[in-house]
Motif scaffolding. Structure first.
Motif, PDB file in Angstrom:
ATOM      1  N   SER A  46       0.829  -1.209   0.000  1.00 54.43           N
ATOM      2  CA  SER A  46       0.000   0.000   0.000  1.00 54.43           C
ATOM      3  C   SER A  46       0.862   1.257   0.000  1.00 54.43           C
ATOM      4  O   SER A  46       0.531   2.255  -0.656  1.00 54.43           O
ATOM      5  CB  SER A  46      -0.943   0.003   1.205  1.00 54.43           C
ATOM      6  OG  SER A  46      -0.243   0.128   2.430  1.00 54.43           O
ATOM      7  N   LYS A  55      -7.106   3.623  -6.561  1.00 54.68           N
ATOM      8  CA  LYS A  55      -7.213   3.905  -5.131  1.00 54.68           C
ATOM      9  C   LYS A  55      -8.015   2.854  -4.349  1.00 54.68           C
ATOM     10  O   LYS A  55      -7.622   2.488  -3.240  1.00 54.68           O
ATOM     11  CB  LYS A  55      -7.817   5.285  -4.902  1.00 54.68           C
ATOM     12  CG  LYS A  55      -7.897   5.695  -3.423  1.00 54.68           C
ATOM     13  CD  LYS A  55      -8.449   7.107  -3.266  1.00 54.68           C
ATOM     14  CE  LYS A  55      -8.466   7.534  -1.801  1.00 54.68           C
ATOM     15  NZ  LYS A  55      -9.347   6.711  -0.972  1.00 54.68           N
ATOM     16  N   ASP A  59      -6.618   1.136  -0.974  1.00 62.56           N
ATOM     17  CA  ASP A  59      -7.342   1.217   0.298  1.00 62.56           C
ATOM     18  C   ASP A  59      -7.625  -0.176   0.864  1.00 62.56           C
ATOM     19  O   ASP A  59      -7.599  -0.379   2.082  1.00 62.56           O
ATOM     20  CB  ASP A  59      -8.649   1.984   0.112  1.00 62.56           C
ATOM     21  CG  ASP A  59      -8.409   3.458  -0.198  1.00 62.56           C
ATOM     22  OD1 ASP A  59      -7.262   3.922  -0.037  1.00 62.56           O
ATOM     23  OD2 ASP A  59      -9.366   4.153  -0.594  1.00 62.56           O
ATOM     24  N   GLN A  62      -4.419  -1.412   2.358  1.00 61.93           N
ATOM     25  CA  GLN A  62      -4.117  -0.663   3.573  1.00 61.93           C
ATOM     26  C   GLN A  62      -5.001  -1.102   4.733  1.00 61.93           C
ATOM     27  O   GLN A  62      -4.533  -1.262   5.866  1.00 61.93           O
ATOM     28  CB  GLN A  62      -4.284   0.834   3.312  1.00 61.93           C
ATOM     29  CG  GLN A  62      -3.699   1.725   4.387  1.00 61.93           C
ATOM     30  CD  GLN A  62      -3.707   3.166   3.948  1.00 61.93           C
ATOM     31  OE1 GLN A  62      -4.757   3.744   3.675  1.00 61.93           O
ATOM     32  NE2 GLN A  62      -2.529   3.774   3.867  1.00 61.93           N
ATOM     33  N   GLY A  63      -6.291  -1.325   4.452  1.00 62.34           N
ATOM     34  CA  GLY A  63      -7.206  -1.758   5.508  1.00 62.34           C
ATOM     35  C   GLY A  63      -6.849  -3.132   6.051  1.00 62.34           C
ATOM     36  O   GLY A  63      -6.840  -3.349   7.262  1.00 62.34           O
ATOM     37  N   THR A 238     -12.372  -1.097   7.403  1.00 60.76           N
ATOM     38  CA  THR A 238     -11.552  -0.065   6.750  1.00 60.76           C
ATOM     39  C   THR A 238     -10.468   0.477   7.667  1.00 60.76           C
ATOM     40  O   THR A 238      -9.429   0.925   7.204  1.00 60.76           O
ATOM     41  CB  THR A 238     -12.422   1.110   6.299  1.00 60.76           C
ATOM     42  OG1 THR A 238     -12.983   1.761   7.457  1.00 60.76           O
ATOM     43  CG2 THR A 238     -13.547   0.638   5.387  1.00 60.76           C
ATOM     44  N   ASP A 240     -10.467   3.228   9.028  1.00 58.23           N
ATOM     45  CA  ASP A 240     -10.276   4.568   8.468  1.00 58.23           C
ATOM     46  C   ASP A 240     -11.110   5.566   9.270  1.00 58.23           C
ATOM     47  O   ASP A 240     -12.343   5.475   9.289  1.00 58.23           O
ATOM     48  CB  ASP A 240     -10.697   4.565   6.989  1.00 58.23           C
ATOM     49  CG  ASP A 240     -10.675   5.948   6.375  1.00 58.23           C
ATOM     50  OD1 ASP A 240      -9.850   6.765   6.811  1.00 58.23           O
ATOM     51  OD2 ASP A 240     -11.482   6.198   5.468  1.00 58.23           O
ATOM     52  N   SER A 245     -11.882   5.801   2.725  1.00 60.65           N
ATOM     53  CA  SER A 245     -11.533   4.534   2.101  1.00 60.65           C
ATOM     54  C   SER A 245     -12.546   4.163   1.021  1.00 60.65           C
ATOM     55  O   SER A 245     -13.757   4.313   1.206  1.00 60.65           O
ATOM     56  CB  SER A 245     -11.480   3.417   3.148  1.00 60.65           C
ATOM     57  OG  SER A 245     -11.276   2.157   2.522  1.00 60.65           O
ATOM     58  N   GLU A 246     -12.041   3.684  -0.101  1.00 62.48           N
ATOM     59  CA  GLU A 246     -12.893   3.236  -1.198  1.00 62.48           C
ATOM     60  C   GLU A 246     -12.842   1.723  -1.362  1.00 62.48           C
ATOM     61  O   GLU A 246     -13.267   1.185  -2.383  1.00 62.48           O
ATOM     62  CB  GLU A 246     -12.474   3.922  -2.502  1.00 62.48           C
ATOM     63  CG  GLU A 246     -12.621   5.435  -2.476  1.00 62.48           C
ATOM     64  CD  GLU A 246     -12.181   6.090  -3.770  1.00 62.48           C
ATOM     65  OE1 GLU A 246     -12.051   5.368  -4.791  1.00 62.48           O
ATOM     66  OE2 GLU A 246     -11.956   7.314  -3.773  1.00 62.48           O
ATOM     67  N   ALA A 247     -12.350   1.020  -0.337  1.00 62.06           N
ATOM     68  CA  ALA A 247     -12.222  -0.434  -0.432  1.00 62.06           C
ATOM     69  C   ALA A 247     -13.573  -1.109  -0.602  1.00 62.06           C
ATOM     70  O   ALA A 247     -13.666  -2.187  -1.194  1.00 62.06           O
ATOM     71  CB  ALA A 247     -11.521  -0.971   0.818  1.00 62.06           C
ATOM     72  N   GLN A 268     -16.142   0.226  10.117  1.00 63.85           N
ATOM     73  CA  GLN A 268     -14.839   0.855  10.336  1.00 63.85           C
ATOM     74  C   GLN A 268     -13.881  -0.091  11.050  1.00 63.85           C
ATOM     75  O   GLN A 268     -12.734  -0.252  10.649  1.00 63.85           O
ATOM     76  CB  GLN A 268     -15.009   2.129  11.162  1.00 63.85           C
ATOM     77  CG  GLN A 268     -13.720   2.877  11.419  1.00 63.85           C
ATOM     78  CD  GLN A 268     -13.894   3.988  12.435  1.00 63.85           C
ATOM     79  OE1 GLN A 268     -14.291   3.749  13.571  1.00 63.85           O
ATOM     80  NE2 GLN A 268     -13.629   5.212  12.009  1.00 63.85           N
TER      81      GLN A 268
END
Length: 327
Positions: A46, A55, A59, A62-63, A238, A240, A245-247, A268
């Motif tokens: 990430s 993105k 994300d 990263q999550g 997420t 986040d 976040s757009e995951a 979250q």
């Protein structure tokens, strides 16, 4: 940046100490397919991610990578609890530290023939960044090709192999402390398999014909079945705080596991459970705080508590005291 909540991501059930199980769990922590590997691999992928249009994939990485930090904390804490009091030193606090424990047992005698002697000799009955054979964790395990499809395929393989190994560790011990954590990680590994499988599908990759997920039938483990019945294998968080976040654009639709569930990436973070600090280990001289040190710690704590608390999140406001402030 990362914020820490002082809660474990999952509860650890209480049971008797089991240093052999603790050593088996080291594979799930510091082995080639363990939690330290997944944490570092996804976070580096990430961090090094390129391409603004991708993105949602960044994300997602990263999550999951952030969740893996909590898995390192969980499995490391579990190892420490399996080692704590093995056997417990049952003498009085005023006894000499080399006095045998209850029943005449030498406090650290089990270190000589159970599990990993370094758990006692080096780590004061705590976890180590090693595998079950004692080999140190290596950064060379981390795979980060820079190619999105290759990274996702490798991550799917990594989660599949990690889940396979945790099923084997489950079969090695009936200890409730070990199994409560192993079962949770088995289910979360499946959730991450689902995440990477779905991501590959959105990129047109027919992953099922290339890399079939191993059929472990882990649902036959009662602790795993309880979590699967709750749908934990189909959730992804997420972690986040800013809702950026757009995951969730990827982690949606029917589960690639074909278990009839839908993927849910709207949460979250899980609520978690309270995190508690373990008792002192006098036979390990851990932490070895005498009266003077305890008084110093208390004085320092009193001084820090006298300072105004900073905001929960965001910039710290400038000081309003008599000192110089900067703009």
């Amino acid at each position: 940046m990362y914020l820490h909540v002082q809660r474990l991501i999952n509860d650890i059930e209480a049971d008797e100490p089991d240093p052999a199980a603790a050593n088996a769990l080291q594979e799930g922590l510091g082995g080639q397919f363990g939690e330290m590997r997944t944490m570092m691999q996804y976070l580096f992928q990430s961090i090094n991610f390129r391409g603004k249009t991708g993105k949602p994939y960044r994300d997602l990485l990263q999550g999951i990578g952030t969740e893996e930090i909590s898995h390192v904390e969980l499995i490391g804490t579990t190892i420490a609890r399996l080692l704590d009091g093995s056997p417990r030193y049952n003498g009085k606090k005023t006894d000499p530290l080399d006095k045998p424990g209850s029943g005449g047992a030498t406090p650290l005698e089990s270190a000589l023939d159970q599990g990993n002697i370094h758990h006692y000799l080096v780590a004061a009955q705590g976890a180590l960044p090693v595998d079950a054979a004692g080999n140190p964790w290596s950064g060379s395990y981390v795979y980060n090709s820079g190619n999105l499809v290759l990274d996702l395929l490798y991550n799917l393989m990594l989660e599949s192999t990690g889940r396979l190994q945790k099923c084997r560790i489950y079969e090695m011990t009936a200890n409730k402390t070990a199994r409560s954590t192993i079962s949770y990680l088995i289910v979360r590994d499946q959730a991450h398999e689902n995440a990477y499988a779905r991501a590959l599908e959105t990129l047109g990759v027919n992953w099922a014909s290339l890399l079939p997920i191993p059929k472990t039938n882990a649902e036959r483990f009662p602790e795993v079945k309880k979590l699967v019945d709750l749908g934990l294998q189909s959730k992804q968080y997420t972690f986040d705080l800013t809702a950026s976040s757009e995951a969730g654009r990827i982690f949606q639709g029917m589960s690639p596991s074909k278990d009839g569930t839908e993927l849910d990436g709207t949460e979250q973070a899980p609520a978690g459970v309270p995190s508690q600090i373990a008792d002192e280990r006098f036979e390990e001289f851990s932490p070895g705080l005498d009266t003077d040190l305890l008084a110093l710690i208390q004085a320092t704590a009193d001084l820090e508590m006298a300072e105004p608390a900073p905001p929960l999140y965001g910039p710290v406001p400038p000081s309003t005291g008599s000192g110089t402030t900067t703009k």
